[in-house]
Write a protein that holds these residues in place. Structure first.
Motif, short mmCIF file in Angstrom:
data_model
loop_
_atom_site.label_atom_id
_atom_site.label_comp_id
_atom_site.label_asym_id
_atom_site.label_seq_id
_atom_site.Cartn_x
_atom_site.Cartn_y
_atom_site.Cartn_z
N PRO A 113 0.79 -1.12 0.11
CA PRO A 113 0.01 0.03 -0.03
C PRO A 113 0.92 1.33 -0.14
CG PRO A 113 0.29 -0.92 2.37
CD PRO A 113 0.90 -1.93 1.57
N THR A 114 0.19 2.34 -0.52
CA THR A 114 0.90 3.54 -0.61
C THR A 114 0.45 4.30 0.87
OG1 THR A 114 -1.09 4.59 -1.49
CG2 THR A 114 0.74 3.96 -2.89
N GLU A 115 1.04 5.53 1.25
CA GLU A 115 0.90 6.03 2.21
C GLU A 115 -0.59 6.75 2.38
OE1 GLU A 115 2.30 9.48 5.50
OE2 GLU A 115 3.42 9.10 3.81
N LYS A 116 -1.10 7.10 1.30
CA LYS A 116 -2.32 7.73 1.21
C LYS A 116 -3.30 6.37 1.22
CE LYS A 116 -4.94 10.51 -2.16
NZ LYS A 116 -4.91 11.24 -3.47
N GLU A 117 -3.33 5.42 0.68
CA GLU A 117 -4.16 4.19 0.72
C GLU A 117 -4.21 3.89 2.39
OE1 GLU A 117 -3.43 1.93 -3.30
OE2 GLU A 117 -2.10 1.59 -1.67
N VAL A 118 -3.28 3.86 2.76
CA VAL A 118 -3.14 3.49 4.47
C VAL A 118 -4.05 4.53 5.28
CG1 VAL A 118 -1.70 3.00 6.55
CG2 VAL A 118 -1.11 2.11 4.39
N LYS A 119 -3.85 5.80 5.11
CA LYS A 119 -4.35 6.77 5.69
C LYS A 119 -5.87 6.83 5.43
CE LYS A 119 -4.20 11.62 6.58
NZ LYS A 119 -3.70 13.05 6.44
N ASN A 120 -6.31 6.72 4.27
CA ASN A 120 -7.70 6.43 3.77
C ASN A 120 -8.39 5.35 4.59
OD1 ASN A 120 -7.66 8.70 2.38
ND2 ASN A 120 -7.49 7.53 0.39
N GLU A 121 -7.89 4.18 4.66
CA GLU A 121 -8.38 2.91 5.32
C GLU A 121 -8.28 3.28 6.87
OE1 GLU A 121 -10.05 0.47 4.02
OE2 GLU A 121 -9.79 1.48 2.28
N ALA A 122 -7.29 3.84 7.29
CA ALA A 122 -7.03 3.95 8.87
C ALA A 122 -8.16 4.91 9.39
CB ALA A 122 -5.72 4.39 9.16
N LEU A 123 -8.45 5.94 8.57
CA LEU A 123 -9.72 6.84 9.16
C LEU A 123 -11.09 6.07 8.99
CD1 LEU A 123 -8.42 10.16 7.40
CD2 LEU A 123 -8.12 9.33 9.90
N LYS A 124 -11.30 5.02 8.44
CA LYS A 124 -12.53 4.48 8.66
C LYS A 124 -12.66 3.57 9.69
CE LYS A 124 -12.56 4.06 3.43
NZ LYS A 124 -12.65 3.31 2.21
N ILE A 125 -11.59 3.39 10.24
CA ILE A 125 -11.62 2.38 11.77
C ILE A 125 -12.31 3.14 12.95
CG2 ILE A 125 -10.34 1.20 13.46
CD1 ILE A 125 -8.12 0.85 11.20
N LYS A 126 -13.36 2.49 13.51
CA LYS A 126 -14.23 3.21 14.23
C LYS A 126 -13.27 3.75 15.59
CE LYS A 126 -18.30 2.10 17.25
NZ LYS A 126 -19.15 1.31 17.63
N LYS A 127 -12.64 2.96 16.10
CA LYS A 127 -11.57 3.42 17.25
C LYS A 127 -10.79 4.66 16.92
CE LYS A 127 -11.04 -0.89 19.68
NZ LYS A 127 -10.07 -1.95 20.33
N VAL A 128 -10.20 4.44 15.71
CA VAL A 128 -9.48 5.75 15.10
C VAL A 128 -10.44 7.00 15.07
CG1 VAL A 128 -8.03 6.64 13.31
CG2 VAL A 128 -7.93 4.41 14.02
N ASN A 129 -11.48 7.02 14.58
CA ASN A 129 -12.53 8.06 14.34
C ASN A 129 -12.94 8.73 15.83
OD1 ASN A 129 -12.69 8.49 11.79
ND2 ASN A 129 -14.07 6.73 11.41
N GLU A 130 -13.02 7.84 16.65
CA GLU A 130 -13.58 8.17 18.19
C GLU A 130 -12.34 9.03 18.81
OE1 GLU A 130 -14.45 4.44 20.32
OE2 GLU A 130 -16.29 4.25 19.27
N GLU A 131 -11.13 8.40 18.48
CA GLU A 131 -10.02 9.06 18.93
C GLU A 131 -9.42 10.66 18.55
OE1 GLU A 131 -7.46 8.95 22.00
OE2 GLU A 131 -8.80 7.15 21.95
#
Length: 85
Positions: free
Chosen positions: A46-64
């Motif tokens: 993955p590229t950094e952009k792909e990882v960032k986009n997917e990471a921001l979809k994780i519920k725990k990350v969004n809550e934080e």
């Protein structure tokens, strides 16, 4: 003494093949302020952009990060993605 039909010194080592040691998937650890919030699996590198986009979809990350601004993001290729808020 045990007799052998072949010599260990004369035995040929297997050939190294880059294709056979390539990972079949990439597991990226997702962190917010250096605290583990989950993992992501990718079939291709993955590229950094792909990882960032997917990471921001994780519920725990969004809550934080809710209501906070992202100051910095750290990406260690194929290993870790850390969001600093």
């Amino acid at each position: 003494k045990v007799e052998r039909k072949y010599s260990r010194k004369a035995t040929v080592w297997p050939k190294y093949s880059q294709e056979k040691v390539k990972p079949t998937f990439f597991k990226i650890v997702i962190q917010v302020n250096s605290k583990n919030k989950g993992t992501l699996n990718f079939k291709k590198e993955p590229t950094e952009k792909e990882v960032k986009n997917e990471a921001l979809k994780i519920k725990k990350v969004n809550e934080e990060i809710k209501g906070k601004s992202i100051k910095k993001s750290v990406y260690i290729k194929n290993k870790l993605f850390n969001i600093v808020v």
